[in-house]
Design a protein around this motif. Sequence first.
Motif, PDB file in Angstrom:
ATOM      1  N   CYS B  17       0.838  -1.214   0.000  1.00  0.00           N
ATOM      2  CA  CYS B  17       0.000   0.000   0.000  1.00  0.00           C
ATOM      3  C   CYS B  17       0.869   1.259   0.000  1.00  0.00           C
ATOM      4  O   CYS B  17       0.583   2.234  -0.701  1.00  0.00           O
ATOM      5  CB  CYS B  17      -0.929   0.008   1.222  1.00  0.00           C
ATOM      6  N   SER B 123      -5.104  -9.962   3.311  1.00  0.00           N
ATOM      7  CA  SER B 123      -3.830  -9.435   2.790  1.00  0.00           C
ATOM      8  C   SER B 123      -3.350 -10.261   1.604  1.00  0.00           C
ATOM      9  O   SER B 123      -2.911  -9.709   0.580  1.00  0.00           O
ATOM     10  CB  SER B 123      -2.761  -9.448   3.884  1.00  0.00           C
ATOM     11  N   PHE B 126      -5.408  -9.554  -1.429  1.00  0.00           N
ATOM     12  CA  PHE B 126      -5.067  -8.234  -1.982  1.00  0.00           C
ATOM     13  C   PHE B 126      -3.785  -8.313  -2.814  1.00  0.00           C
ATOM     14  O   PHE B 126      -3.732  -7.817  -3.952  1.00  0.00           O
ATOM     15  CB  PHE B 126      -4.920  -7.227  -0.838  1.00  0.00           C
ATOM     16  N   LEU B 173      -8.335  -0.864   2.794  1.00  0.00           N
ATOM     17  CA  LEU B 173      -7.660  -2.087   3.236  1.00  0.00           C
ATOM     18  C   LEU B 173      -6.954  -1.872   4.575  1.00  0.00           C
ATOM     19  O   LEU B 173      -7.077  -2.687   5.500  1.00  0.00           O
ATOM     20  CB  LEU B 173      -6.642  -2.545   2.188  1.00  0.00           C
TER      21      LEU B 173
END
Lengths: 369, 228
Positions: B17, B123, B126, B173
């Motif tokens: 991220c 996670s 993602f 997220l």
Amino acid sequence: MRWTILLLIGVLILLSGCAEEKREVKIGVMIPETGLYSKSGAAMKNAAELAAKHAKEVFGVDVKLVFADCGDTPEKAKSAFTYLASQGVVAVVGAYSSPQSIVAADAAKDAGIVYLASVASTMALEKKVAEGNRYVFRNSYNTTYWGVLAAEFLKIVGAKSYYFVGYDPLRTFNSGMLETIRSRTNAELAGVTYYKSPSVAPDDYKSVAAKVAKLSVDVVILGDPGPTSVSFVREYAKNGGKAIVYSVGGVLALPHVLKRLNIDNIAFQAAALEEVEKTELTKRYFEDYRKTYGEEANNYAGILTYDAVLIIAQAAKKGELIENLEKGSFVGAAGVYSFNENHQAAWGSEKLKGTIGIYRNGSIEVLYP
Amino acid sequence: MISEIVSVLIFSAFTVCILLCYKVCRLLNLSFGSIFALGAHLATVSPLLSLLAGSIAGIALHRATRSLKLPEATIVSLGFGLGIEEAIRLTFRGSQYIVLPAEIVRIVGEAIYAATLAAGVISAAFIVSLLAVLNSGIGLKLRFVEENSELAELYGIDTESARLLILTVTSALICLLGATAGTVQAIHPAMGWPYLTFSVIAATPANLFGRHRYAAAVLVNVACLLWF
């Protein structure tokens, strides 16, 4: 004419006497409103405000508090002290960490204002007094007393062995405490590990908890008073750890945290517990705090900041503040305070003792005193 | 072992991220720590609320920084994060740490918190989705924006929408990961800072791997776990 002048002088003396009795005591309070210790900062602020109220009700002293945010760094603490000194306070109490208290002690000497440390445990404060800084006092434990209480706990539970888990950022405090424990107990030290701050190694506490859970010891002494201690005991229990975890307090001394965790045999120290009525102020403090702020009061930093404000209020009533602090005794919620030659509160004396509690079967049981 | 794998996945997602925001949105997003803490606090109400709150935070940050250069946008993100932290402090007043009950599950004989396991699965999903997208047509456009956003815009790529999408998704997220952490750790306004600090550190070497930086983020986190 002569009689009139004498009468006037008499009236003036009387009036000045009255003014002296009714004068307001202005106390500066350094609280960490922002940063890492802000949760404790909230408790310190609440407790100080409650102390000002009780000073009036119990001792008849008008206390005016001036607050300053000392954040979590020594630099902020210095700015906070400077601001408070400019506000004409008679004394400053509070600050949180040891580095902050050291800076505040130096600032107190420069400003000629009394500083009463109410949380930090560093031995450097006593050293400063020994070197001639008479403006510094401390009503919280010093590092030695943290160790004394832990050793007392080992004795009470009859521990034959213990393991010490320290918190790396507090290594100086933890190792000083451990040194005292070792000198005061016959229990065998099975090992020492420090877990790192989560900022450096986020999962270090997990591996330490898993390792310690496998050991067969009677007690695990946990030197971390912060929120990572909650994660540590959860991991320790999850990995099947069976020993009693003795915490230095902090987050693990809060009743609602212990109830939510619901892990048996977590022991902790606290400056005072509601169940042990040390002075007439103990119950009053816990009850009024709950009534006023709607939460439990046994935050170490909170209760000792409460006592610090009351100590200054009692000492500032008459005469010279430093002399009064050095010679007098002062009532607080945690006991009756007097200060030794290094201006350290006489923790461990008959009238001033820490308390030890343990969480078992859904409730807190007092083990000491 | 499962616990360690889950940890690596969570920190890898955090690191990815950071990298996505840095490369596509042109900012080192320093508000992620506070968004994480926001998610943890919202877990006391409903973990799903954190998805919504995270998305809103991402949109707000996009609007506040869209016309700024990297240094200014980074500073604004820090201010934005501090603002969120202060708002949490004002909303969740009091001196008490919040602790929620945590459920333990057993996977191949190993005890792990259900919320932590869920965070690991989210996670992983993602990271895998991102790597899949990067190898698709949309991924090519995204890489173009990463390499040279001005040129990408000239070639008709909607860089503004890409930026908005990345900030919204990553913030949502992170907020959701905060919500899962909130059911295991003691909740307090500053609890996201260690995650942010560690992820920024991990993102630095990962970024050296060029177009493989996102996969490298996982490797760097594995290395960090072994090192520490």
